[in-house]
Motif scaffolding. Structure first.
Motif, PDB file in Angstrom:
ATOM      1  N   MET A  17       0.947  -1.314  -0.249  1.00 46.73           N
ATOM      2  CA  MET A  17      -0.051  -0.063  -0.020  1.00 46.73           C
ATOM      3  C   MET A  17       0.811   1.243   0.038  1.00 46.73           C
ATOM      4  N   GLN A  18       0.488   2.054  -0.694  1.00 42.41           N
ATOM      5  CA  GLN A  18       1.273   3.540  -0.973  1.00 42.41           C
ATOM      6  C   GLN A  18       0.807   4.472   0.264  1.00 42.41           C
ATOM      7  N   THR A  19       1.597   4.699   1.113  1.00 43.05           N
ATOM      8  CA  THR A  19       1.292   5.566   2.360  1.00 43.05           C
ATOM      9  C   THR A  19       0.965   6.993   1.971  1.00 43.05           C
ATOM     10  N   ASP A  20       0.194   7.572   2.785  1.00 42.54           N
ATOM     11  CA  ASP A  20      -0.197   9.244   2.484  1.00 42.54           C
ATOM     12  C   ASP A  20       0.895   9.944   3.522  1.00 42.54           C
ATOM     13  N   PRO A  21       1.826  10.795   3.076  1.00 42.39           N
ATOM     14  CA  PRO A  21       2.629  11.625   4.139  1.00 42.39           C
ATOM     15  C   PRO A  21       1.641  12.436   5.066  1.00 42.39           C
ATOM     16  N   ARG A  22       0.247  12.764   4.738  1.00 44.81           N
ATOM     17  CA  ARG A  22      -0.521  13.661   5.560  1.00 44.81           C
ATOM     18  C   ARG A  22      -0.922  12.722   6.647  1.00 44.81           C
ATOM     19  N   VAL A  23      -0.884  11.378   6.701  1.00 43.11           N
ATOM     20  CA  VAL A  23      -1.220  10.501   7.731  1.00 43.11           C
ATOM     21  C   VAL A  23      -0.097  10.465   8.771  1.00 43.11           C
ATOM     22  N   ASP A  24       1.165  10.714   8.170  1.00 42.91           N
ATOM     23  CA  ASP A  24       2.051  10.590   9.027  1.00 42.91           C
ATOM     24  C   ASP A  24       1.927  11.803   9.988  1.00 42.91           C
ATOM     25  N   LEU A  25       1.799  12.863   9.622  1.00 41.49           N
ATOM     26  CA  LEU A  25       1.537  14.184  10.159  1.00 41.49           C
ATOM     27  C   LEU A  25       0.374  14.210  11.137  1.00 41.49           C
ATOM     28  N   TYR A  26      -0.490  13.717  10.886  1.00 42.20           N
ATOM     29  CA  TYR A  26      -1.958  13.367  11.627  1.00 42.20           C
ATOM     30  C   TYR A  26      -1.510  12.551  12.912  1.00 42.20           C
ATOM     31  N   ILE A  27      -0.531  11.585  12.736  1.00 34.85           N
ATOM     32  CA  ILE A  27      -0.301  10.653  13.963  1.00 34.85           C
ATOM     33  C   ILE A  27       0.495  11.368  14.782  1.00 34.85           C
ATOM     34  N   GLU A  28       1.534  12.438  14.136  1.00 37.32           N
ATOM     35  CA  GLU A  28       2.681  13.057  15.086  1.00 37.32           C
ATOM     36  C   GLU A  28       1.801  14.163  15.932  1.00 37.32           C
ATOM     37  N   LYS A  29       0.839  14.578  15.361  1.00 36.29           N
ATOM     38  CA  LYS A  29       0.156  15.867  15.912  1.00 36.29           C
ATOM     39  C   LYS A  29      -0.816  15.189  16.953  1.00 36.29           C
ATOM     40  N   ALA A  30      -1.190  13.982  17.128  1.00 34.51           N
ATOM     41  CA  ALA A  30      -2.058  13.119  18.110  1.00 34.51           C
ATOM     42  C   ALA A  30      -1.742  13.181  19.485  1.00 34.51           C
ATOM     43  N   ALA A  31      -2.072  13.182  20.517  1.00 35.89           N
ATOM     44  CA  ALA A  31      -2.029  13.268  21.818  1.00 35.89           C
ATOM     45  C   ALA A  31      -1.152  11.644  21.845  1.00 35.89           C
ATOM     46  N   GLU A  32      -0.188  11.793  22.875  1.00 36.70           N
ATOM     47  CA  GLU A  32       0.759  11.045  23.192  1.00 36.70           C
ATOM     48  C   GLU A  32       0.249   9.669  23.440  1.00 36.70           C
ATOM     49  N   PHE A  33      -0.974   9.413  24.041  1.00 38.60           N
ATOM     50  CA  PHE A  33      -1.375   8.243  24.343  1.00 38.60           C
ATOM     51  C   PHE A  33      -2.139   7.585  23.250  1.00 38.60           C
ATOM     52  N   GLU A  75      -4.637   4.459   1.130  1.00 48.15           N
ATOM     53  CA  GLU A  75      -4.433   5.394   2.415  1.00 48.15           C
ATOM     54  C   GLU A  75      -4.625   6.665   1.828  1.00 48.15           C
ATOM     55  N   THR A  76      -5.756   7.377   2.449  1.00 51.32           N
ATOM     56  CA  THR A  76      -5.828   8.877   2.114  1.00 51.32           C
ATOM     57  C   THR A  76      -6.312   9.550   3.588  1.00 51.32           C
ATOM     58  N   ILE A  77      -6.449  10.864   3.393  1.00 52.33           N
ATOM     59  CA  ILE A  77      -7.026  11.685   4.403  1.00 52.33           C
ATOM     60  C   ILE A  77      -8.543  12.652   3.800  1.00 52.33           C
ATOM     61  N   LYS A  78      -9.489  11.936   4.337  1.00 56.04           N
ATOM     62  CA  LYS A  78     -10.804  12.810   3.944  1.00 56.04           C
ATOM     63  C   LYS A  78     -11.334  13.433   5.433  1.00 56.04           C
ATOM     64  N   TRP A  79     -11.912  14.470   5.297  1.00 58.68           N
ATOM     65  CA  TRP A  79     -12.270  14.857   6.664  1.00 58.68           C
ATOM     66  C   TRP A  79     -11.588  15.092   7.646  1.00 58.68           C
ATOM     67  N   ASN A  80     -10.428  15.334   7.379  1.00 58.43           N
ATOM     68  CA  ASN A  80      -9.163  15.824   8.038  1.00 58.43           C
ATOM     69  C   ASN A  80      -8.896  14.521   9.087  1.00 58.43           C
ATOM     70  N   PHE A  81      -9.140  13.150   8.791  1.00 58.22           N
ATOM     71  CA  PHE A  81      -8.645  12.101   9.625  1.00 58.22           C
ATOM     72  C   PHE A  81      -8.276  10.884   8.493  1.00 58.22           C
ATOM     73  N   PRO A  82      -7.384  10.056   8.698  1.00 60.27           N
ATOM     74  CA  PRO A  82      -7.097   8.890   7.888  1.00 60.27           C
ATOM     75  C   PRO A  82      -8.288   7.922   7.655  1.00 60.27           C
ATOM     76  N   ASN A  83      -8.248   7.666   6.317  1.00 66.71           N
ATOM     77  CA  ASN A  83      -9.439   6.825   5.751  1.00 66.71           C
ATOM     78  C   ASN A  83      -8.578   5.639   4.964  1.00 66.71           C
ATOM     79  N   TYR A  84      -9.278   4.811   4.611  1.00 68.79           N
ATOM     80  CA  TYR A  84      -8.975   3.598   3.867  1.00 68.79           C
ATOM     81  C   TYR A  84      -9.718   3.170   2.772  1.00 68.79           C
ATOM     82  N   THR A  85      -9.702   3.344   1.711  1.00 64.59           N
ATOM     83  CA  THR A  85     -10.496   3.015   0.541  1.00 64.59           C
ATOM     84  C   THR A  85      -9.948   1.583  -0.346  1.00 64.59           C
ATOM     85  N   PHE A  86     -11.038   1.266  -1.054  1.00 59.86           N
ATOM     86  CA  PHE A  86     -10.837   0.141  -1.843  1.00 59.86           C
ATOM     87  C   PHE A  86     -11.457   0.286  -3.165  1.00 59.86           C
TER      88      PHE A  86
END
Length: 199
Positions: free
Chosen positions: A1-17, A38-49
């Motif tokens: 699966m090709q990753t979306d760099p926006r998901v990396d940023l989303y996870i980095e910005k999430a709370a530590e827990f 992998e993509t970002i929709k509505w500002n959070f990670p989504n996975y499509t087929f």
């Protein structure tokens, strides 16, 4: 699966827990080998087929959520999903630790079914659930010999279900043939579809 760099940023910005939870979910999805994107929709990670949303996850201040777009239609043999009036997010309730998540095998079972549902006109939930008691006799074209058929029949209904949905969810005949060949190889070793994730 090709990753979306926006998901990396989303996870980095999430709370530590939340970060280990999100990373765990992402790894399960990335290594599922089910053709997800992998993509970002509505500002959070989504996975499509094939352009259709299958599942998503999100982090909030004190909890995370994970859900299937058609969660209410999943057979849920393990009875883990919260689907009352919800079909997209939050099927697993409020997640605050990795231990709150189902096993990788269970998640992959749900994913396999969710992908198949996204590609077809869905029958009523009871009818779909009933179909997973089927055995090799109901799918004679799946099995080139009695040994593979017997290996398939020896599995539990839930393990037969994941193979059936995976094969029938193929978009093209070529994909279906590749999946059949992989199933034959795994059945020869008496392996379930997602044996790598079983404990």
């Amino acid at each position: 699966m090709q990753t979306d760099p926006r998901v990396d940023l989303y996870i980095e910005k999430a709370a530590e827990f939340a970060q280990p939870i999100l990373r765990h979910l992402r790894q399960v999805l990335l290594h599922a080998d089910l053709g997800l994107e992998e993509t970002i929709k509505w500002n959070f990670p989504n996975y499509t087929f094939n352009g259709k949303i299958i599942c998503s996850y999100a982090a909030f201040k004190k909890h995370c959520v994970f859900g299937f777009w058609q969660g209410a239609l999943l057979t849920d043999l393990d009875q883990l999903l919260q689907t009352d009036q919800r079909t997209a997010m939050g099927n697993l309730g409020k997640i605050t630790h990795i231990e709150d998540l189902p096993t990788q095998e269970t998640l992959l079972n749900y994913l396999t079914e969710a992908i198949a549902l996204s590609q077809q006109v869905v029958a009523p939930k009871k009818a779909v659930a009933a179909s997973y008691t089927k055995t090799s006799i109901d799918f004679p074209d799946y099995f080139p010999n009695k040994q593979l058929a017997a290996a398939f029949d020896a599995f539990s209904p839930s393990h037969r279900k994941e193979y059936i949905l995976w094969i029938e969810g193929a978009k093209t005949q070529a994909t279906k043939q590749r999946r059949l060949e992989k199933m034959h190889d795994q059945l020869a070793e008496k392996k379930t579809l997602n044996w790598k994730y079983e404990k």
